[in-house]
Enzyme design. Structure first.
Site, PDB file in Angstrom:
ATOM      1  N   ASP A 488       0.780  -1.426   0.057  1.00  0.00           N
ATOM      2  CA  ASP A 488      -0.003  -0.097   0.056  1.00  0.00           C
ATOM      3  C   ASP A 488       0.782   1.341   0.023  1.00  0.00           C
ATOM      4  O   ASP A 488       0.638   2.553  -0.359  1.00  0.00           O
ATOM      5  CB  ASP A 488      -0.742   0.026   1.136  1.00  0.00           C
ATOM      6  CG  ASP A 488      -2.244  -0.683   1.108  1.00  0.00           C
ATOM      7  OD1 ASP A 488      -2.502  -0.768  -0.008  1.00  0.00           O
ATOM      8  OD2 ASP A 488      -2.520  -1.160   2.136  1.00  0.00           O
ATOM      9  N   CYS A 489       2.179   0.978   0.373  1.00  0.00           N
ATOM     10  CA  CYS A 489       3.086   2.090   0.512  1.00  0.00           C
ATOM     11  C   CYS A 489       3.705   2.558  -0.761  1.00  0.00           C
ATOM     12  O   CYS A 489       4.478   3.468  -0.610  1.00  0.00           O
ATOM     13  CB  CYS A 489       3.908   2.134   1.856  1.00  0.00           C
ATOM     14  SG  CYS A 489       2.824   2.129   3.279  1.00  0.00           S
TER      15      CYS A 489
END
Ligand code: BGC
Ligand code: NOJ
Length: 816
Positions: A488-489
Site C-alpha cells: 500500500d505504501c
C-alpha cells in the site's frame, strides 16, 4: 512449557492457553471473545471493549485510544475489603496483588487475582450464538476470618457510533439515556428515535445500589483508578441524563472462611422490532433482554455454554493436527495460528489495539487472503464471505478496496484502483473449491457494485479479475500498478507533498504509467490456478486463452523484470526501474522475489534460486526477512508513503511478516526445505521465547511488523493480530512445508522439510474424511514422495484419491 525469566508467562498447550503471570506486560496482551456477531476485545488487565458486528457503528462500550496510561477503558471490577481496595485484574486500581494470572484461551479469557486471602477469578466469554459477554466471577475466601466485601462492577457505555462518540461532544453530552430495573442496567441512548437496539449489563444477584452517571461514580476529576464511590464503599444510585452513562452494580458479599460464591454478569445487545420496542411510554420492552439474561443466570448454565464453546474449538482444531517431535511446531500449527486465522477472518483489519475499529472495514485484498487460512475451519462462512467480497467488484474486474461489514457495500471514501485486488479473488475462490469440492459456488449469481440488477456468475467475476490485469498492462507488458499493489505504501503514481493528505486516497497522477513485478508474479501464480480451474470445468478454450496471457507475462518478466541477480520491483511513473542493483537504496524488494518465485518464473533457468539467494544475502536477518534493503533514508516523492517511514520500520525495511511466507513457499518451489523451515522459525511466535520482551506484542500471535535490521530497535514488533501474516504463514507451514494440500481430485501430499527430520504425522479432516498421514523420511531428503500407501494399498503419485465421507483413512508416505 516452563516460564523463563522476563517472559511474563508461558504456554499451557494442554489447555490451549497462554498464561500471563505478570500484569505489566510490555504492551497490553489481548484476546478476542466471540466469533460471529458479538465480539469483545479483552486485555490481560481486562481492558478493551465490545461491539455488535461492526466496531464502528455498533460499539457497546467505550475505549480510549492512545491514552496514558495505555489501555484505558474496560470491564472493571473493584473490591473493597476493609480498608483495602483492589482490582482482580490489577487494573484499574493497580493495587499490588498477592497473586495474578491471566489465561487467554480459545474464545475465552480467565483472569484471577488474589489479595489478603480473597481471590476473584473471572471467566469472560461469548457463548456460541449469543449476543452477550458472560463474566462469571468466583470469589473465594481463603482466610481464616469472615470477609465482608463490597464489590463494584463497571463498564462505560459508548454512544454506539464509535467515531462520533469520540468527537461530537456538543451533541453527545445531551443524548445519553439509561434505565435501571432490579439488577439490570439498560443503555438506551437514541432508542427512542432511530435505533432499534439497546444494551444491558446485569448480575444474577441482589444489588445494594448502582451507578449510571460516570462523574458521580468517579467523583470530579478522578480517573478509573480513584473512584470516590469505591473508596466510600457506597453506591449513589445515580441516573445519567446525558454526559457519560455507565453501568456499575454495587454488591455486598459475605464469605465464611473457605467459602466460594459465583456471580454472573452479562453484558448484552438486543434488537427489537419497531412495533414492539416499548412496554410503556419511555419504558423499554425488556422481555428479550431478560430471556437472554435468564439463559446464563446459574453457574450450571454458564458451565454448559462454556463446555459447548470448548467442544466447538475441539472440533475446529481437530481438522489439521500435526504431531511432530517439535512442541513449538505443534503449538503454532495446531493452536495459535489457526486461532489467529479465525480472528483475522472475523475482524479483517478493523478492531485491535493497533486498529481503532473506526477506520477500516473489510479489505478486498485482505479478506480474500484471510480466507486461505480459514477455509478449512468453517467453509460455509468462507463461502458467504466470498460472495460478499465479489459483490463489491465492478464490471471491469476492478474493486472497491474496502467494504463496511454492516452494509456490505463498497467504501467509496477509500476508492479503488489497487491493481492487485482483483487477482486475490481468484486465489480465494480456487482455494475454497479445492477445499470443499463445492463447484456450485461458481454458478452463483453475484452482483457488480452491489447492484442486484446487474450481476453475473461468480466464475465470470474471476474471468473479469483475470482480464483486469490483461487489460491494464504498461509499456513493458507488465501489469500497471494503479494506486498501489499489495504494498500500500509503494505509491508510484501519486506524488504527495501535502502532509494533510493520505497516500491511500489521493488521486493518481495523470497517466498512471508505473508497472508492478509483484502483480506480474501474482498474475502468473493465480493465473495458473485460474487455468487449472477452467480445465476442471471443461472450459478448454478459456484455459488456452488464459495460458497465452500467462505465457506472455512470463516472457515480459524474463525480458524486462530481471535485474541480473533478482527480480525488479517495479517501473516508476518516469519509466525508471525500482529494486535494482543500480540504485544505492532499496536495491532489492521482497514482494517480487516472493511472487515470481512462488509462480516459478524462470525456474528452469535458475532465476528463482538466484533470487532466493539474493533474498538470503540482502534481506534475511535474525528476526525475519526485511521488505527492502537498504532502506530508504530520504523521502522520494516518486515512491510515495514507503519512504516516509524511518529506516527499518513498516514498509521501509521492516520485517513485514505477511510476505515472509511467500519466500518460504518459494523456497519449497526450489526444494529447499531447510531454508523454508528456518525462515518459518524466525518469525513464528512459538519460537520466540528468548525475544518476548524485545518483541513487546503478544507472544502467541503474529504481528504485522517486526522492526528490521536497519531499525533503531531491531526485533521490536508492532501491530499484532490483524494481519495477512496469519493466513499466509499457516498455508506455508501446513501446505508447502508439511505438504498437505487440498487438490480438486483429493488430498495432495508433497512435503518440503528440513533434511534432518525423521518423521511426523498429520491428521487432516478433508471433505468429511479423516486422513491420518504418517510421513517417514528415512533417506533424509527435503522433498520427493518415493511411495505412498492408502489403507495399506500402494497409490501412484502423491494425491490421495477422494474417499467416502465419514471414513478414516491411514496413509503412509515415504520420502526419498
Ligand atoms: C500502512 C500500510 C497499510 C496502509 C492502509 C499504511 O499507512 O503502512 O501497512 O496497508 O496504511 O491502511
Ligand atoms: C496492511 C494492509 O492491510 C495490506 O492490505 C497491505 O497489503 C499491507 N499492509 C502492505 O502494505
Amino acid at each position: 512449557m516452563t516460564q523463563t525469566e522476563n517472559s511474563y508467562g508461558y504456554f499451557d498447550d494442554d489447555q490451549r492457553e497462554y498464561v500471563i503471570t505478570e500484569p505489566k506486560t510490555p504492551y497490553p496482551w489481548i484476546n478476542y471473545l466471540g466469533d460471529t456477531d458479538f465480539f469483545s476485545l479483552i486485555s490481560n488487565t481486562s481492558g478493551g471493549y465490545s461491539f455488535y458486528r461492526d466496531a464502528k457503528f455498533r460499539r457497546l462500550t467505550r475505549y480510549r485510544y492512545n491514552n496514558v496510561p495505555v489501555d484505558t477503558g474496560g470491564r472493571y471490577f473493584y473490591i473493597k475489603d476493609g480498608d483495602t481496595t483492589w482490582s482482580p485484574a490489577w487494573k484499574p486500581l493497580k493495587t499490588e496483588l498477592d497473586q495474578y494470572e491471566c489465561r487467554h484461551g480459545m474464545g475465552y479469557t480467565r483472569i484471577r487475582g488474589e489479595k489478603n486471602g480473597v481471590s476473584s477469578s473471572v471467566l469472560f466469554f461469548v457463548p456460541k450464538g449469543e449476543n452477550l459477554e458472560v463474566q462469571q466471577m468466583t470469589l473465594t475466601n481463603h482466610s481464616q476470618e469472615v470477609k465482608t466485601l463490597k464489590l463494584f462492577s463497571f463498564v462505560e457505555w459508548c454512544l454506539w457510533n464509535a467515531e462520533d462518540d469520540m468527537t461530537n461532544f456538543q451533541r453527545n453530552f445531551s443524548t445519553g439515556q439509561v434505565e435501571v430495573q432490579d439488577s439490570v442496567i439498560y443503555h438506551k441512548t437514541e432508542y427512542r428515535e432511530r435505533r432499534n437496539h439497546f444494551a444491558f449489563y446485569s448480575v444474577n444477584a441482589d444489588i445494594s445500589g448502582f451507578d449510571t452517571d460516570r462523574d458521580v461514580f468517579l467523583g470530579d476529576y478522578n480517573g478509573f483508578d480513584t473512584p470516590d464511590t469505591v473508596a466510600r464503599g457506597e453506591a449513589n444510585n445515580s441516573i445519567a441524563h446525558g454526559w457519560s452513562p455507565i453501568a456499575s452494580h454495587a454488591i455486598e458479599v459475605t464469605l465464611q472462611p473457605g467459602e466460594s460464591r459465583d456471580l454472573i454478569f452479562t453484558l448484552g445487545y438486543v434488537e427489537m422490532p419497531d412495533d414492539d420496542k416499548w412496554e410503556a411510554p419511555q419504558v423499554i420492552n425488556k422481555t428479550k433482554a431478560l430471556a437472554a439474561i435468564e439463559r446464563f443466570n446459574t453457574s450450571e448454565k454458564v458451565q454448559a455454554a462454556f463446555d459447548a464453546l470448548n467442544r466447538y474449538w475441539d472440533e475446529l482444531l481437530g481438522r489439521y493436527v500435526v504431531d511432530s517431535d517439535d512442541a513449538r511446531l505443534n503449538r503454532g500449527v495446531n493452536i495459535w495460528n489457526q486461532y489467529q486465522n479465525m480472528v483475522t477472518f472475523n475482524m479483517s483489519r478493523s478492531a485491535s489495539f493497533f486498529e481503532s475499529g473506526i477506520g477500516r472495514g473489510m479489505g478486498f485484498r485482505d479478506s480474500n487472503q484471510d480466507l486461505i487460512g480459514f477455509v478449512h475451519l468453517v467453509p460455509e462462512r468462507a463461502r458467504e464471505r466470498i460472495i460478499d467480497i465479489a459483490s463489491t467488484q465492478f464490471e471491469d474486474g476492478s474493486a472497491y478496496h474496502q467494504y463496511q461489514p454492516l452494509t456490505k457495500r463498497g467504501n467509496a471514501a477509500i476508492g479503488g484502483n489497487f491493481n492487485d485486488d482483483p487477482m486475490w479473488l481468484i486465489q480465494s475462490v480456487t482455494v475454497y473449491v479445492k477445499e470443499t469440492g463445492d463447484f456450485s459456488i461458481l454458478e452463483e449469481d453475484v452482483p457488480f457494485n452491489n447492484d442486484p440488477d446487474n450481476s453475473a456468475k461468480l466464475f465470470d467475476h474471476l474471468t473479469r479479475s483475470f482480464n483486469h490485469v490483461v487489460n491494464n498492462r504498461g509499456e513493458h507488458g507488465l501489469p500497471l500498478i494503479g494506486r498501489a499493489d499489495w504494498n500500500d505504501c509503494l505509491n508510484l503514481n501519486c506524488f504527495s507533498s501535502d502532509p494533510n493528505e493520505s497516500f491511500q486516497t489521493t488521486e493518481n497522477q495523470e497517466g498512471g504509467r508505473a508497472e508492478s513485478l509483484m502483480i506480474a508474479g501474482q498474475f502468473v501464480l493465480f493465473g495458473k490456478d485460474y487455468i487449472e480451474l477452467c480445465r476442471e470445468l471443461g472450459k478448454a478454450d478459456e484455459a488456452r486463452r488464459a495460458q497465452d496471457h500467462v505465457d506472455a507475462m512470463v516472457e515480459a518478466v524474463k525480458t524486462h523484470g530481471w535485474d541480473g541477480d533478482w527480480f525488479l520491483r517495479a517501473y516508476d511513473a518516469a519509466g525508471n526501474k525500482l529494486g535494482t542493483h543500480e540504485h544505492d537504496e532499496s536495491k532489492i524488494f521482497i514482494e517480487s522475489q516472493g511472487f515470481c518465485g512462488m509462480a516459478g518464473i524462470g525456474l528452469e533457468d535458475g532465476l528463482v534460486e538466484k533470487s532466493l539467494s539474493a533474498v538470503n544475502e540482502h534481506l534475511a536477518c535474525d528476526y525475519g526477512i526485511v521488505l527492502n534493503a537498504p532502506a530508504f533514508t530520504k523521502y522520494h516523492i516518486e515512491y510515495g508513503e514507503i519512504s516516509t517511514y524511518p529506516q527499518g520500520y513498516k514498509e521501509n525495511g521492516g520485517i513485514f511478516c505477511h510476505n515472509n511466507p511467500w519466500i518460504m513457499i518459494a523456497e519449497t518451489v526450489v526444494g529447499n526445505g531447510d531454508r523454508a523451515f528456518d525462515y518459518y522459525t524466525r518469525i513464528a511466535p512459538a519460537y520466540q521465547d528468548d525475544k518476548v520482551k524485545l518483541h513487546k506484542t503478544e507472544p502467541y500471535v503474529y504481528a504485522q511488523m517486526i522492526a528490521g535490521k536497519e531499525a533503531a530497535t531491531p526485533g521490536q514488533a508492532k501491530n499484532s493480530w490483524l494481519t495477512g501474516t496469519a493466513a499466509w504463514n499457516y498455508v506455508a507451514i501446513t501446505q508447502s512445508i508439511l505438504g498437505i494440500k487440498p487438490h480438486y481430485q483429493g488430498l495432495q501430499v508433497d512435503p518440503c522439510i528440513p533434511k534432518a527430520w525423521d518423521s511426523y504425522r498429520v491428521t487432516r479432516v478433508f471433505r468429511g474424511v479423516t486422513y491420518q498421514i504418517q510421513i517417514n523420511n528415512p533417506a533424509h531428503v527435503c522433498r520427493g514422495v518415493a511411495s505412498m500407501t492408502v489403507n495399506g494399498d500402494a497409490v501412484e503419485g502423491n494425491i490421495i484419491p477422494l474417499q467416502s465421507e465419514g471414513s478414516t483413512v491411514e496413509v503412509v508416505v515415504t520420502l526419498g
